[in-house]
Design a protein around this motif. Structure first.
Motif, mmCIF file in Angstrom:
data_model
loop_
_atom_site.group_PDB
_atom_site.id
_atom_site.type_symbol
_atom_site.label_atom_id
_atom_site.label_comp_id
_atom_site.label_asym_id
_atom_site.label_seq_id
_atom_site.Cartn_x
_atom_site.Cartn_y
_atom_site.Cartn_z
ATOM 1 N N LEU A 1 30.760 25.004 -19.348
ATOM 2 C CA LEU A 1 31.752 24.955 -18.193
ATOM 3 C C LEU A 1 31.965 23.723 -17.494
ATOM 4 N N SER A 2 30.699 23.352 -17.309
ATOM 5 C CA SER A 2 30.701 21.995 -16.374
ATOM 6 C C SER A 2 31.537 20.870 -16.882
ATOM 7 N N LYS A 3 31.421 20.786 -18.150
ATOM 8 C CA LYS A 3 32.258 19.801 -18.778
ATOM 9 C C LYS A 3 33.698 20.109 -18.795
ATOM 10 N N LYS A 4 34.051 21.205 -18.318
ATOM 11 C CA LYS A 4 35.546 21.426 -18.461
ATOM 12 C C LYS A 4 36.341 21.575 -16.929
ATOM 13 N N LYS A 5 35.546 21.094 -16.067
ATOM 14 C CA LYS A 5 36.153 21.380 -14.765
ATOM 15 C C LYS A 5 37.500 20.745 -14.402
ATOM 16 N N ASP A 6 37.802 19.758 -14.996
ATOM 17 C CA ASP A 6 38.987 19.098 -14.842
ATOM 18 C C ASP A 6 40.070 19.716 -15.538
ATOM 19 N N LEU A 7 39.941 20.433 -16.752
ATOM 20 C CA LEU A 7 40.841 20.903 -17.719
ATOM 21 C C LEU A 7 41.325 22.157 -16.780
ATOM 22 N N PHE A 8 40.329 23.045 -16.305
ATOM 23 C CA PHE A 8 40.934 24.206 -15.653
ATOM 24 C C PHE A 8 41.535 23.988 -14.207
ATOM 25 N N ALA A 9 40.956 23.035 -13.803
ATOM 26 C CA ALA A 9 41.618 22.535 -12.349
ATOM 27 C C ALA A 9 43.040 22.078 -12.631
ATOM 28 N N HIS A 10 43.361 21.513 -13.715
ATOM 29 C CA HIS A 10 44.808 21.118 -13.998
ATOM 30 C C HIS A 10 45.733 22.078 -13.989
ATOM 31 N N GLY B 1 45.246 24.859 -12.163
ATOM 32 C CA GLY B 1 45.083 25.651 -10.976
ATOM 33 C C GLY B 1 44.057 26.529 -10.709
ATOM 34 N N ILE B 2 42.885 26.600 -11.670
ATOM 35 C CA ILE B 2 41.899 27.320 -11.861
ATOM 36 C C ILE B 2 40.636 26.782 -11.504
ATOM 37 N N VAL B 3 39.801 27.123 -10.247
ATOM 38 C CA VAL B 3 38.836 26.643 -9.820
ATOM 39 C C VAL B 3 37.509 27.172 -10.470
ATOM 40 N N LEU B 4 36.694 26.272 -11.147
ATOM 41 C CA LEU B 4 35.564 26.549 -11.773
ATOM 42 C C LEU B 4 34.376 26.352 -10.598
ATOM 43 N N ILE B 5 33.612 27.527 -10.497
ATOM 44 C CA ILE B 5 32.652 27.310 -9.488
ATOM 45 C C ILE B 5 31.278 26.944 -10.251
ATOM 46 N N VAL B 6 31.063 25.841 -10.440
ATOM 47 C CA VAL B 6 30.200 25.209 -11.300
ATOM 48 C C VAL B 6 29.758 23.868 -10.953
ATOM 49 N N SER B 7 28.569 23.493 -10.774
ATOM 50 C CA SER B 7 28.321 22.254 -10.564
ATOM 51 C C SER B 7 28.285 21.099 -11.391
ATOM 52 N N GLU B 8 28.578 20.058 -11.038
ATOM 53 C CA GLU B 8 28.676 18.904 -12.256
ATOM 54 C C GLU B 8 27.669 18.876 -13.166
ATOM 55 N N GLU B 9 27.945 18.355 -14.516
ATOM 56 C CA GLU B 9 27.129 18.486 -15.732
ATOM 57 C C GLU B 9 25.811 17.912 -15.199
ATOM 58 N N THR B 10 25.759 16.756 -14.662
ATOM 59 C CA THR B 10 24.325 16.208 -14.430
ATOM 60 C C THR B 10 23.538 17.245 -13.470
ATOM 61 N N VAL B 11 24.074 17.835 -12.588
ATOM 62 C CA VAL B 11 23.177 18.840 -11.797
ATOM 63 C C VAL B 11 22.796 19.841 -12.731
ATOM 64 N N ILE B 12 23.577 20.757 -13.778
ATOM 65 C CA ILE B 12 23.128 21.331 -14.392
ATOM 66 C C ILE B 12 22.222 21.029 -15.513
ATOM 67 N N ASN B 13 22.380 19.867 -15.957
ATOM 68 C CA ASN B 13 21.123 19.451 -16.940
ATOM 69 C C ASN B 13 20.002 19.277 -16.226
#
Length: 348
Positions: free
Chosen positions: A89-98, A100-112
């Motif tokens: 899901l960290s890879k898809k934050k922009d898709l969901f934001a487009h 109007g859906i907020v993904l409560i997940v950190s950036e991909e670099t943080v998750i890695n």
């Protein structure tokens, strides 16, 4: 003034029925809590207002399915509860934001950094935090033991590990080789195989064992990555790699370590952090950029992160939601049985 309405989706909800209840109470009638899971028998379904069986996380239809479900059910925010889910899901934050859906997940670099225990070790080393000495091969470990820089026992575990799956303690060279082979075999017989496929040759790590007292921290940031509070839990008992009994304590040095590390990492929401104190030293063991199994103890001490998340998503101010109300109360998880036939909310 009419309060804003918000529906929440908890993905990979599994046995986190308590989190469903926390969010339902926090919403207080302002919206519905949906629970998603790829297995239809998820206990969280019993507690949710609505539930849905999703495709497997690595299925090509997983993201399209979630997006479609969110649009149909007016979901405003998604909170993933599983490490593998975070990565996808960290890879898809922009898709969901487009949409109007907020993904409560950190950036991909943080998750890695959090999911990959080798990256955790390197991150800690770069930023001045102590971490158990960590190696990627049996030969490296044996060379260090021979030079007396470390000694047995050695912890053998998956590089991309969760819970206590395939974690062993080797007390001599024979056990080291045996448990390394066993861990590799078990990795590819479980869901750990997905992330481990990124580096099959180095999917097992070896760590020195730290003797000391174990603590869990909730390092809480807002949705812009600003630090809000660090809560420290003294672990009293563990079960299957998860905290079974604990109490929230005041520990200024650990609070400062958690705050500094969180600022260096730059996560959002909760960072579940495991540390050991050994003499005058503090060692960072694990980082999980999500609600961890120890969060309920912080919640029972008066912290209400679900309520804070709802306010943040709706751009409302928070007051004392993230302040510990009482310390030093010993708390214990319980086991109860639920009748899943009574928990068929829509998707199940």
């Amino acid at each position: 003034m009419k309060k804003k309405h918000i529906n929440i989706l908890l993905t990979s909800s599994g046995r986190r029925g308590y989190l469903v209840n926390y969010f339902k109470k926090a919403l207080n009638g302002r919206g519905l809590v949906h629970a998603g899971n790829s297995a239809p028998g998820a206990p969280a379904f019993y507690y949710a207002d609505k539930s849905v069986v999703t495709p497997l996380i690595y299925d090509e239809n997983y993201i399209p399915f979630l997006l479609d479900y969110c649009k149909k059910n007016a979901i405003k925010a998604i909170i993933p509860l599983f490490d593998i889910d975070l990565k996808i899901l960290s890879k898809k934050k922009d898709l969901f934001a487009h949409h109007g859906i907020v993904l409560i997940v950190s950036e991909e670099t943080v998750i890695n950094i959090c999911n990959d225990k080798w990256e955790t070790f390197q991150f800690c080393s770069r930023n001045g935090f102590l971490c158990p000495k960590t190696y990627q091969s049996e030969k490296e470990v044996l060379a260090e033991i021979e030079s007396k820089r470390i000694s047995f026992p050695i912890i053998v575990k998956p590089r991309w590990g969760m819970g206590s799956i395939a974690v062993y303690e080797a007390c001599n060279e024979k056990e080291l080789w045996f448990f390394a082979a066993k861990t590799r075999k078990e990795i590819f017989a479980t869901y750990l195989k997905y992330e481990s496929a990124e580096d099959v040759d180095d999917c097992v790590i070896f760590q020195e064992k730290i003797q000391g007292e174990e603590y869990g921290l909730d390092v809480i940031h807002d949705l812009s990555g600003n630090h809000v509070n660090t809560i420290v839990r003294k672990k009293i008992a563990m079960r299957s790699g998860e905290t079974d009994s604990a109490m929230v304590v005041k520990h200024l040095e650990l609070e400062q370590i958690g705050t500094r590390l969180g600022n260096a990492l730059g996560h959002i929401g909760n960072l579940d952090m495991d540390v050991f104190t050994s003499g005058d030293s503090i060692y960072v063991l694990d980082l999980n950029a999500r609600f961890g199994g120890g969060y309920p103890f912080s919640h029972c001490a008066g912290v209400d992160l679900p309520k804070a998340i709802i306010h943040w998503v709706l751009e409302e101010p928070i007051s004392d939601e993230l302040i510990v109300k009482h310390y030093d109360h010993i708390m214990q998880k319980d086991i109860q049985i639920i009748d899943m036939l009574l928990g068929q909310h829509g998707g199940y």
